[in-house]
Design a protein around this motif. Structure first.
Motif, short mmCIF file in Angstrom:
data_model
loop_
_atom_site.label_atom_id
_atom_site.label_comp_id
_atom_site.label_asym_id
_atom_site.label_seq_id
_atom_site.Cartn_x
_atom_site.Cartn_y
_atom_site.Cartn_z
N ALA A 1 53.02 42.18 46.59
CA ALA A 1 52.12 41.19 47.21
C ALA A 1 50.68 41.30 46.75
O ALA A 1 50.00 40.30 46.57
N GLY A 2 50.19 42.52 46.56
CA GLY A 2 48.78 42.69 46.22
C GLY A 2 47.89 42.37 47.40
O GLY A 2 48.34 42.16 48.53
N SER A 3 46.57 42.28 47.13
CA SER A 3 45.61 42.04 48.20
C SER A 3 44.90 40.70 48.08
O SER A 3 44.03 40.39 48.88
N GLY B 1 47.19 34.73 43.75
CA GLY B 1 47.06 34.40 42.34
C GLY B 1 47.22 32.90 42.15
O GLY B 1 47.30 32.15 43.12
N THR B 2 47.28 32.48 40.89
CA THR B 2 47.41 31.05 40.58
C THR B 2 48.26 30.88 39.33
O THR B 2 48.20 31.70 38.41
N GLY C 1 46.95 37.65 41.47
CA GLY C 1 45.83 38.13 42.28
C GLY C 1 45.73 39.64 42.16
O GLY C 1 46.58 40.29 41.55
N THR C 2 44.72 40.20 42.76
CA THR C 2 44.50 41.65 42.72
C THR C 2 45.73 42.41 43.19
O THR C 2 46.20 42.20 44.31
N GLY C 3 46.29 43.22 42.30
CA GLY C 3 47.43 44.06 42.64
C GLY C 3 48.78 43.36 42.67
O GLY C 3 49.78 43.98 42.98
#
Length: 90
Positions: free
Chosen positions: A31-33, A36-37, A78-80
């Protein structure tokens, strides 16, 4: 049915296909924090906001999209995040 291709796990901005096609779905593996796109673009370094096909939520799961793209397919996690994408060329 046309053939589908699934990417390896993407963790950084990546151009995965050049040309027209159909974005079938994507799977958020980690999932990260941050979200994203996915873009209809050929530039992984600076895709235009206007070329965004869909947001990738920071939630693990598979999301069916059914989006047509004409230029190419760029994934910007996205981040992570870790994402797999299934698409159909042409």
């Amino acid at each position: 049915f046309p053939s589908h291709d699934t990417t390896q796990t993407v963790t950084t901005a990546t151009l995965i296909f050049t040309g027209a096609g159909y974005l079938v779905n994507f799977s958020v593996v980690v999932a990260g924090s941050a979200a994203g796109t996915i873009y209809d673009s050929t530039s992984s370094s600076s895709p235009a906001a206007a070329d965004a096909l869909c947001a990738v939520p920071a939630t693990v799961g598979v999301i069916k999209t059914g989006q047509v793209f004409t230029n190419g397919l760029v994934i910007v996690p996205g981040t992570g995040q870790s994402i797999n994408v299934t698409y159909s060329p042409g």
